[in-house]
Design a protein around this motif. Structure first.
Motif, PDB file in Angstrom:
ATOM      1  N   ILE A   1       0.824  -1.260  -0.077  1.00  0.00           N
ATOM      2  CA  ILE A   1      -0.105  -0.079  -0.153  1.00  0.00           C
ATOM      3  C   ILE A   1       0.593   1.208  -0.025  1.00  0.00           C
ATOM      4  CG2 ILE A   1      -1.988  -1.022   1.075  1.00  0.00           C
ATOM      5  CD1 ILE A   1      -1.193   0.213   3.700  1.00  0.00           C
ATOM      6  N   ASN A   2       1.948   0.994   0.195  1.00  0.00           N
ATOM      7  CA  ASN A   2       3.147   2.195   0.037  1.00  0.00           C
ATOM      8  C   ASN A   2       3.578   2.441  -1.255  1.00  0.00           C
ATOM      9  OD1 ASN A   2       2.978   2.871   2.908  1.00  0.00           O
ATOM     10  ND2 ASN A   2       4.451   1.072   3.187  1.00  0.00           N
ATOM     11  N   ASN A   3       3.107   1.596  -2.127  1.00  0.00           N
ATOM     12  CA  ASN A   3       3.625   1.829  -3.537  1.00  0.00           C
ATOM     13  C   ASN A   3       2.624   2.490  -4.205  1.00  0.00           C
ATOM     14  OD1 ASN A   3       4.072   1.230  -6.232  1.00  0.00           O
ATOM     15  ND2 ASN A   3       5.333  -0.291  -5.974  1.00  0.00           N
TER      16      ASN A   3
ATOM     17  N   PHE B   1      -7.087  14.714   0.025  1.00  0.00           N
ATOM     18  CA  PHE B   1      -5.905  13.876   0.290  1.00  0.00           C
ATOM     19  C   PHE B   1      -5.770  12.335   0.159  1.00  0.00           C
ATOM     20  CE2 PHE B   1      -5.264  18.218   1.782  1.00  0.00           C
ATOM     21  CZ  PHE B   1      -4.254  18.486   0.973  1.00  0.00           C
ATOM     22  N   ASN B   2      -6.792  11.888   0.118  1.00  0.00           N
ATOM     23  CA  ASN B   2      -7.111  10.264  -0.041  1.00  0.00           C
ATOM     24  C   ASN B   2      -6.470   9.849  -1.228  1.00  0.00           C
ATOM     25  OD1 ASN B   2      -8.472  10.035   2.499  1.00  0.00           O
ATOM     26  ND2 ASN B   2     -10.427  10.020   1.600  1.00  0.00           N
ATOM     27  N   TYR B   3      -6.059   8.730  -1.268  1.00  0.00           N
ATOM     28  CA  TYR B   3      -5.500   7.790  -2.328  1.00  0.00           C
ATOM     29  C   TYR B   3      -6.502   7.270  -2.832  1.00  0.00           C
ATOM     30  CZ  TYR B   3      -0.984   8.941  -0.517  1.00  0.00           C
ATOM     31  OH  TYR B   3       0.261   9.629  -0.075  1.00  0.00           O
ATOM     32  N   GLU B   4      -7.363   7.852  -3.684  1.00  0.00           N
ATOM     33  CA  GLU B   4      -8.524   7.359  -4.380  1.00  0.00           C
ATOM     34  C   GLU B   4      -8.639   7.786  -5.809  1.00  0.00           C
ATOM     35  OE1 GLU B   4     -11.709   9.022  -1.963  1.00  0.00           O
ATOM     36  OE2 GLU B   4     -11.798   7.113  -0.591  1.00  0.00           O
ATOM     37  N   PRO B   5      -9.191   7.054  -6.745  1.00  0.00           N
ATOM     38  CA  PRO B   5      -9.277   7.503  -8.075  1.00  0.00           C
ATOM     39  C   PRO B   5      -9.903   8.819  -8.131  1.00  0.00           C
ATOM     40  CG  PRO B   5     -10.118   5.256  -8.163  1.00  0.00           C
ATOM     41  CD  PRO B   5     -10.023   5.755  -6.612  1.00  0.00           C
ATOM     42  N   MET B   6      -9.648   9.929  -9.008  1.00  0.00           N
ATOM     43  CA  MET B   6      -9.873  11.139  -9.138  1.00  0.00           C
ATOM     44  C   MET B   6     -11.523  11.291  -9.095  1.00  0.00           C
ATOM     45  SD  MET B   6      -9.150  14.224  -8.851  1.00  0.00           S
ATOM     46  CE  MET B   6      -7.415  14.483  -8.849  1.00  0.00           C
ATOM     47  N   GLY B   7     -12.329  10.611  -9.905  1.00  0.00           N
ATOM     48  CA  GLY B   7     -13.540  10.638 -10.156  1.00  0.00           C
ATOM     49  C   GLY B   7     -14.334  10.581  -8.872  1.00  0.00           C
ATOM     50  N   PHE B   8     -14.073   9.303  -8.050  1.00  0.00           N
ATOM     51  CA  PHE B   8     -14.371   9.238  -6.852  1.00  0.00           C
ATOM     52  C   PHE B   8     -14.016  10.130  -5.875  1.00  0.00           C
ATOM     53  CE2 PHE B   8     -14.587   7.265  -2.555  1.00  0.00           C
ATOM     54  CZ  PHE B   8     -15.930   6.745  -2.585  1.00  0.00           C
ATOM     55  N   LYS B   9     -12.900  10.761  -5.839  1.00  0.00           N
ATOM     56  CA  LYS B   9     -12.692  11.758  -4.861  1.00  0.00           C
ATOM     57  C   LYS B   9     -13.638  13.013  -5.180  1.00  0.00           C
ATOM     58  CE  LYS B   9      -8.227  12.071  -4.532  1.00  0.00           C
ATOM     59  NZ  LYS B   9      -6.756  12.587  -4.303  1.00  0.00           N
ATOM     60  N   ILE B  10     -13.712  13.514  -6.375  1.00  0.00           N
ATOM     61  CA  ILE B  10     -14.832  14.338  -6.572  1.00  0.00           C
ATOM     62  C   ILE B  10     -16.060  14.163  -6.121  1.00  0.00           C
ATOM     63  CG2 ILE B  10     -15.714  15.745  -8.615  1.00  0.00           C
ATOM     64  CD1 ILE B  10     -13.330  15.505  -9.941  1.00  0.00           C
ATOM     65  N   LEU B  11     -16.445  12.849  -6.552  1.00  0.00           N
ATOM     66  CA  LEU B  11     -17.824  12.508  -6.064  1.00  0.00           C
ATOM     67  C   LEU B  11     -18.006  12.680  -4.477  1.00  0.00           C
ATOM     68  CD1 LEU B  11     -20.779  11.339  -6.755  1.00  0.00           C
ATOM     69  CD2 LEU B  11     -19.580   9.215  -6.747  1.00  0.00           C
ATOM     70  N   SER B  12     -17.190  12.228  -3.836  1.00  0.00           N
ATOM     71  CA  SER B  12     -17.204  11.986  -2.280  1.00  0.00           C
ATOM     72  C   SER B  12     -17.115  13.295  -1.797  1.00  0.00           C
ATOM     73  CB  SER B  12     -16.188  11.122  -1.803  1.00  0.00           C
ATOM     74  OG  SER B  12     -14.815  11.483  -1.905  1.00  0.00           O
ATOM     75  N   SER B  13     -16.300  14.309  -2.228  1.00  0.00           N
ATOM     76  CA  SER B  13     -16.087  15.556  -2.049  1.00  0.00           C
ATOM     77  C   SER B  13     -17.453  16.510  -1.959  1.00  0.00           C
ATOM     78  CB  SER B  13     -14.911  16.101  -2.659  1.00  0.00           C
ATOM     79  OG  SER B  13     -15.332  16.900  -3.853  1.00  0.00           O
TER      80      SER B  13
END
Length: 145
Positions: A40-42, A101-113
């Motif tokens: 998970i650090n990669n 700042f989560n390590y999630e795909p950009m689309g999901f990051k936008i949706l969750s925000s």
């Protein structure tokens, strides 16, 4: 005294929301386990793994973020005295900032925000409307007398 109560209500709302997010992510990791040997650090391995997750995993995580935001807004509103929406909105804005700042795909990051502030506000509204429709409310008894 008001500022201590305000800061305390926001901090407690945030802590509550973060604990719920951690609990939800633990559940998601249990239901959708990572493959053996995933580092998970990669960032490259993590990004590749996230692209293979089913939509159900993201739906569960988004649901958890929404519940956590709602609860954080509710707790901060309750502790601040139920008369101002600012603590709930600060909780929602803080969760939005942290979510970027989560390590999630950009689309999901936008949706969750887009979910944090509205659900925190819904927590505020639910509590304040419940107060105004409560048959044992002090203000209702005074007006009936």
């Amino acid at each position: 005294m008001k500022s201590i109560r305000y800061i305390g209500s926001v901090a407690t709302g945030l802590i509550t929301a973060i604990l719920l997010i951690m609990l939800n992510e633990t559940l998601a990791n249990y239901l959708f386990p990572a493959p053996m040997g995933l580092d998970i650090n990669n960032p490259a391995q993590l990004a590749n793994y996230q692209q293979t997750l089913p939509y159900g995993a993201y739906a569960l995580i988004l649901f958890g973020y929404s519940v956590a935001s709602f609860t954080g807004g509710l707790v901060s509103t309750f502790l601040s005295g139920r008369n101002q929406q600012k603590p709930a909105l600060v909780v929602g804005a803080s969760l939005t900032l942290a979510g970027l700042f989560n390590y999630e795909p950009m689309g999901f990051k936008i949706l969750s925000s887009l979910s944090y502030i509205p659900f925190s506000y819904c927590g505020y509204r639910w509590l304040t409307q419940k107060k105004s429709t409560d048959p044992l409310s002090v203000s209702d008894h005074k007006s009936q007398s």
